[in-house]
Structures are given as structure tokens and as C-alpha cells.
Design an enzyme around this catalytic site. Structure first.
Site, PDB file in Angstrom:
ATOM      1  N   ARG A  23      20.311  61.904  49.511  1.00 25.59           N
ATOM      2  CA  ARG A  23      19.995  60.253  49.369  1.00 25.59           C
ATOM      3  C   ARG A  23      18.571  60.085  49.607  1.00 25.59           C
ATOM      4  NH1 ARG A  23      24.136  57.992  52.942  1.00 25.59           N
ATOM      5  NH2 ARG A  23      25.319  57.969  51.378  1.00 25.59           N
ATOM      6  N   ASN A  87      23.169  60.521  62.471  1.00 18.92           N
ATOM      7  CA  ASN A  87      23.528  61.245  61.346  1.00 18.92           C
ATOM      8  C   ASN A  87      23.239  62.880  62.119  1.00 18.92           C
ATOM      9  OD1 ASN A  87      23.532  59.905  58.959  1.00 18.92           O
ATOM     10  ND2 ASN A  87      21.626  59.497  59.378  1.00 18.92           N
TER      11      ASN A  87
END
Length: 177
Positions: A23, A87
Site C-alpha cells: 500500500r 500495524n
């Protein structure tokens, strides 16, 4: 490894363990940049997925990256409070154009009342087998899940009561200054 300049726009690149891009966040304003720490802010930035699809973030966010921790934290400012998305990842590097890290699937979502949920354990297990995560990385990540939970409970680092608001105010000075 360079140091990003405060006030400058950078990209954020997330990779998977196999080296493939996961991403890309198109533009994040650097609010603090040192060898060990990058704090950035963005709002309505374009995000490109690995398959080329794009979407735009819905709310302002403050991003926290540290070179000594296997996680990063995004604080999203919503009308009903601050939500955090954490994350589990490799420590970041900065190569002059982007903050880069390896995303290791596990995530912790933290709600405004500081309750939290560990997410994507099944995805982690699947990718751990497919991409052959070394056992040392598995141990590091599990230890960092515990460290992150301690930080959340202790309201430490990016979870401190005024952290996101303070950095968001700084972001607004760059954005409208």
C-alpha cells in the site's frame, strides 16, 4: 538513512515480507523527523493498493513511526473521538522519498474509550506459512503485540491523552500556514 524535513510532504510505502508493495499513501506532511522517529499528518490523501485500486482517506490522521519498535500507529480524528490503527511491522526506514516498512498483517484497533481488538490473526498465520516468516520475526512480533498493549493500557507514546491533538494542531499550521 536520511532524515525527513519537517513541513515537507513524503509518501508512506508498506511492503509485505516477500518484498511486494502492499500500500502507498501518496502524501503525508512530516511533523517531526529524526533518525529514530517520524511523526506525520495527512487528511484526504490518496492510498494506492497493491492491485492498483485507489481510495481516499476519510479523516485527518497522525502517523507515528519509530526505528526501535516493530509497530506503527495511526491516530484518526473522527467526530466521536480518536481511533487508533496499529500495524505490527518492521521498524521504518526513510530513503529520501518515503517512509518504508514491512507490514506483518497483525493489527490492533483501539477505540476512543481505549478498548482494543487484535485483528487479522488468521491472515498473519496464513502469510507466516506462505512467506516463511523466520521464527525470530514471529517471536519479535508477538513480543511487540504485548508491548503495544502495554502502551495502550498505560496511555504511553502516541496513546498519551494529548498526543494526537497536539500533533494535529502542528499539522494544521503547515497545512494552512
Amino acid at each position: 538513512m536520511g532524515v525527513p524535513t519537517e513541513g515537507e510532504p513524503i509518501q508512506i510505502h508498506s511492503y509485505k515480507h516477500n518484498g511486494h508493495i502492499h500500500r502507498i499513501w501518496d502524501e503525508t506532511t512530516v511533523l517531526k523527523g529524526t533518525q529514530n522517529l517520524v511523526i506525520g499528518g495527512n487528511d484526504r490523501t490518496v492510498v494506492t493498493e497493491s492491485d492498483g485500486r485507489t481510495w481516499v482517506t476519510r479523516e485527518p490522521a497522525i502517523c507515528y513511526f519509530h526505528s526501535q519498535h516493530w509497530f506503527n500507529v495511526i491516530g484518526m480524528l473522527r467526530e466521536d473521538g480518536i481511533y487508533y490503527y496499529c500495524n505490527l511491522s518492521s521498524p521504518f526506514i526513510f530513503d529520501g522519498e518515503a517512509v518504508k516498512y514491512i507490514d506483518y498483517d497483525l493489527d490492533i484497533k483501539v477505540f476512543p474509550d481505549m478498548t482494543f481488538h487484535l485483528l487479522d490473526e488468521d491472515e498473519y498465520e496464513r502469510h507466516r506459512q506462505i512467506m516463511n516468516y523466520p521464527s525470530a520475526i514471529d517471536q519479535i512480533l508477538k513480543a511487540n503485540v504485548n508491548q503495544l498493549i502495554c502502551w495502550i493500557r498505560q496511555k504511553k507514546g502516541p496513546f498519551a491523552p494529548d498526543f494526537i491533538d497536539t500533533w494535529y494542531e502542528r499539522y494544521l499550521t503547515y497545512r494552512h500556514g
